[in-house]
Design a protein around this motif. Structure first.
Motif, PDB file in Angstrom:
ATOM      1  N   SER A 145       0.832  -1.204   0.000  1.00 20.79           N
ATOM      2  CA  SER A 145       0.000   0.000   0.000  1.00 20.79           C
ATOM      3  C   SER A 145       0.868   1.255   0.000  1.00 20.79           C
ATOM      4  O   SER A 145       1.737   1.401   0.858  1.00 20.79           O
ATOM      5  CB  SER A 145      -0.900   0.008   1.242  1.00 20.79           C
ATOM      6  OG  SER A 145      -1.615   1.217   1.329  1.00 20.79           O
ATOM      7  N   GLN A 146       0.611   2.125  -0.944  1.00 23.67           N
ATOM      8  CA  GLN A 146       1.330   3.392  -0.974  1.00 23.67           C
ATOM      9  C   GLN A 146       1.009   4.206   0.271  1.00 23.67           C
ATOM     10  O   GLN A 146       1.896   4.635   0.992  1.00 23.67           O
ATOM     11  CB  GLN A 146       0.936   4.169  -2.250  1.00 23.67           C
ATOM     12  CG  GLN A 146       1.715   5.451  -2.532  1.00 23.67           C
ATOM     13  CD  GLN A 146       1.352   6.630  -1.656  1.00 23.67           C
ATOM     14  OE1 GLN A 146       2.238   7.258  -1.068  1.00 23.67           O
ATOM     15  NE2 GLN A 146       0.078   6.925  -1.508  1.00 23.67           N
ATOM     16  N   SER A 147      -0.290   4.400   0.512  1.00 22.25           N
ATOM     17  CA  SER A 147      -0.721   5.303   1.583  1.00 22.25           C
ATOM     18  C   SER A 147      -0.585   4.675   2.964  1.00 22.25           C
ATOM     19  O   SER A 147      -0.405   5.376   3.959  1.00 22.25           O
ATOM     20  CB  SER A 147      -2.192   5.677   1.374  1.00 22.25           C
ATOM     21  OG  SER A 147      -2.998   4.506   1.420  1.00 22.25           O
ATOM     22  N   THR A 196      -5.265   2.305   3.249  1.00 22.59           N
ATOM     23  CA  THR A 196      -6.366   1.722   2.478  1.00 22.59           C
ATOM     24  C   THR A 196      -7.134   0.714   3.341  1.00 22.59           C
ATOM     25  O   THR A 196      -6.569  -0.265   3.820  1.00 22.59           O
ATOM     26  CB  THR A 196      -5.804   1.037   1.209  1.00 22.59           C
ATOM     27  OG1 THR A 196      -5.165   2.054   0.443  1.00 22.59           O
ATOM     28  CG2 THR A 196      -6.886   0.375   0.395  1.00 22.59           C
ATOM     29  N   SER A 215      -1.322   6.587  -9.270  1.00 20.30           N
ATOM     30  CA  SER A 215      -0.039   6.161  -8.703  1.00 20.30           C
ATOM     31  C   SER A 215       0.969   5.869  -9.812  1.00 20.30           C
ATOM     32  O   SER A 215       0.679   5.139 -10.751  1.00 20.30           O
ATOM     33  CB  SER A 215      -0.286   4.905  -7.869  1.00 20.30           C
ATOM     34  OG  SER A 215       0.871   4.549  -7.185  1.00 20.30           O
ATOM     35  N   LYS A 269      -4.605   2.994 -15.663  1.00 20.40           N
ATOM     36  CA  LYS A 269      -4.196   4.399 -15.768  1.00 20.40           C
ATOM     37  C   LYS A 269      -5.099   5.140 -16.756  1.00 20.40           C
ATOM     38  O   LYS A 269      -5.496   6.276 -16.523  1.00 20.40           O
ATOM     39  CB  LYS A 269      -2.739   4.508 -16.232  1.00 20.40           C
ATOM     40  CG  LYS A 269      -1.704   4.204 -15.160  1.00 20.40           C
ATOM     41  CD  LYS A 269      -1.593   5.332 -14.179  1.00 20.40           C
ATOM     42  CE  LYS A 269      -1.236   4.963 -12.777  1.00 20.40           C
ATOM     43  NZ  LYS A 269      -1.897   3.929 -12.052  1.00 20.40           N
ATOM     44  N   GLU A 294      -8.676   5.707 -15.247  1.00 18.60           N
ATOM     45  CA  GLU A 294      -8.818   6.708 -14.193  1.00 18.60           C
ATOM     46  C   GLU A 294      -8.462   8.111 -14.668  1.00 18.60           C
ATOM     47  O   GLU A 294      -9.039   9.080 -14.190  1.00 18.60           O
ATOM     48  CB  GLU A 294      -8.093   6.322 -12.904  1.00 18.60           C
ATOM     49  CG  GLU A 294      -6.603   6.342 -12.916  1.00 18.60           C
ATOM     50  CD  GLU A 294      -6.003   5.973 -11.547  1.00 18.60           C
ATOM     51  OE1 GLU A 294      -6.579   6.292 -10.508  1.00 18.60           O
ATOM     52  OE2 GLU A 294      -4.917   5.373 -11.541  1.00 18.60           O
TER      53      GLU A 294
HETATM   54  O1  M6R Z   1      -2.525   3.611  -1.059  1.00 14.67           O
HETATM   55  P1  M6R Z   1      -2.703   2.295  -1.735  1.00 14.67           P
HETATM   56  O2  M6R Z   1      -1.482   1.841  -2.456  1.00 14.67           O
HETATM   57  O3  M6R Z   1      -3.196   1.216  -0.777  1.00 14.67           O
HETATM   58  O4  M6R Z   1      -3.844   2.512  -2.795  1.00 14.67           O
HETATM   59  C1  M6R Z   1      -4.355   1.451  -3.548  1.00 14.67           C
HETATM   60  C2  M6R Z   1      -5.211   1.959  -4.697  1.00 14.67           C
HETATM   61  O5  M6R Z   1      -6.300   2.681  -4.215  1.00 14.67           O
HETATM   62  C3  M6R Z   1      -4.408   2.834  -5.673  1.00 14.67           C
HETATM   63  O6  M6R Z   1      -3.294   2.168  -6.182  1.00 14.67           O
HETATM   64  C4  M6R Z   1      -5.291   3.290  -6.843  1.00 14.67           C
HETATM   65  O7  M6R Z   1      -5.653   2.176  -7.623  1.00 14.67           O
HETATM   66  C5  M6R Z   1      -4.570   4.365  -7.670  1.00 14.67           C
HETATM   67  N1  M6R Z   1      -5.420   5.513  -7.857  1.00 14.67           N
HETATM   68  C6  M6R Z   1      -4.146   3.864  -9.026  1.00 14.67           C
HETATM   69  O8  M6R Z   1      -3.486   4.826  -9.770  1.00 14.67           O
END
Ligand code: M6R
Length: 369
Positions: free
Chosen positions: A104-106, A109, A157, A242, A245
């Motif tokens: 997870s980036q954030s 999630t 992302s 991509k 979205e």
């Molecule tokens: O923060 P996260 O990596 O957990 O987020 C997961 C997805 O919500 C995120 O990758 C989403 O699909 C992006 N908007 C894609 O560009």
């Protein structure tokens, strides 16, 4: 704050070589050694792992799909990849020997968080791959490997994805190293290749003008398809996500081998189809198969946009548009093949007058289930 770029997304795409290098820093060196002491799961526990389960959403899920190829190849441990939103509802089989990797980036999630909580309740060990220091997902995991992409502001992302891939490769290589497989030499070579990879990403970025031009010429289209094989399949899925979205276009990614099982019926005159071509070296059977897929769709009128390695001449006769990417080891190709797809989607969004950094209906971090 946007550093002279019109959008955060452009800035973040441009920052990818640095993000990749920063994520490797102190973890690999040119001599082929890997140090991941920060992953505080003892080697004795990692040797007992008999299954890896990756949970994630969206783009992070695509990184997980690519990780599966790397993990199974280098460690010979079975790996499943699951959409976090589906995971706990199907009563997954988990125990103390399962290593769950939550990407997870954030780090916030909700679907991914609920999946990892469920996994820990069943006794599984959870390793988080995360870009946000001190966020909830790493806090609730047994261990964390941070990606060092820096803050990602655009909803779509990009640099976080590339660094998630790097982290996944590191986990796969580390597990392979700790457990010892017949791929020991290959593992050392790849670690060395990884230390060069940021330069390859940089080279891709330097050649993106024709991709931008192509994107502008397709702004009036309704549909774009993406095809790939092997690790190119998740790259195709990511290219399609991509485009959905950002450009609000109908975009789908397929495994090229599935074409004849249905999707080929979609091919019509002048339909843009992006094809991610595996390296002609290594698994050359796959390469030859995808070249015949390109021939098939072109014979049916598709406009082929081919992403292929430098020096791959076999694709030239069938490519309406050819995008060259540097030669990389097969499993690392997504690090360079994804970049043109990001640029393509960003430029299409701009050409269609869309809000690049804040696409409609979307939030950067999805904190509801
Ligand atoms: O923060 P996260 O990596 O957990 O987020 C997961 C997805 O919500 C995120 O990758 C989403 O699909 C992006 N908007 C894609 O560009």
């Amino acid at each position: 704050e946007k550093g002279g770029y019109d959008y955060f997304m452009l800035k973040e795409i441009a920052e990818q070589p640095k993000a990749v290098a920063d994520t490797l820093l102190g973890r690999v060196d040119g001599s082929g050694t890997l140090s991941l002491d920060e992953v505080r799961i003892p080697a004795s526990v990692l040797r007992e792992v008999d299954k890896v389960v990756i949970v994630a959403c969206g783009t992070a899920f695509h990184a997980g799909l690519i990780a599966k190829y790397a993990i199974e190849h280098w460690t010979r441990v079975p790996c499943e990849v699951e959409l976090a939103s589906e995971f706990r509802y199907r009563d997954p089989i988990l125990d103390q020997q399962t290593l769950v990797v939550a990407i997870s980036q954030s780090g916030e999630t909700m679907d991914t968080l609920m999946a990892l909580r469920h996994a820990r309740e069943q006794g599984a060990k959870v390793l988080a791959i995360c870009n946000t220091n001190g966020s909830t997902i790493p806090r609730e995991s047994d261990a964390v490997l941070y990606t060092h992409a820096g803050p990602e502001v655009a909803v779509a992302s990009t640099k976080a994805f590339l660094t998630q891939l790097v982290a996944c490769y590191l986990v796969a290589l580390y597990l392979g190293q700790v457990r010892g497989t017949k791929y020991g030499d290959e593992i050392r070579d790849v670690i060395r290749d990884l230390s060069q990879i940021a330069g390859a990403v940089e080279r891709v970025l330097e050649t993106m003008e024709p991709v931008r031009e192509l994107a502008r010429s397709l702004a009036h289209k309704n549909t774009v398809l993406f095809l790939g094989r092997h690790v190119g399949h998740p790259v195709a899925l990511e290219g399609a996500l991509k485009l959905k979205e950002l450009a609000y276009m109908h975009a789908e990614g397929f495994a090229a081998g599935e074409l004849k099982h249905g999707p080929i019926a979609l091919i019509e005159e002048d339909l843009p189809v992006v094809v991610v071509v595996p390296s002609p070296r290594g698994r050359s059977v796959l390469h030859d198969k995808i070249v015949s897929n390109i021939q098939e769709i072109r014979a049916r009128g598709a406009r082929t946009i081919v992403i292929a390695e430098e020096g791959d001449e076999a694709v030239v006769p069938y490519a309406d548009h050819l995008v060259r990417i540097p030669v990389t080891p097969t499993l690392l190709q997504p690090l360079v093949a994804t970049v043109p797809l990001q640029v393509f989607a960003c430029e299409l969004a701009t050409a269609r007058g869309n809000e690049v950094d804040q696409p409609r209906n979307l939030a950067k971090s999805v904190t509801v289930e």
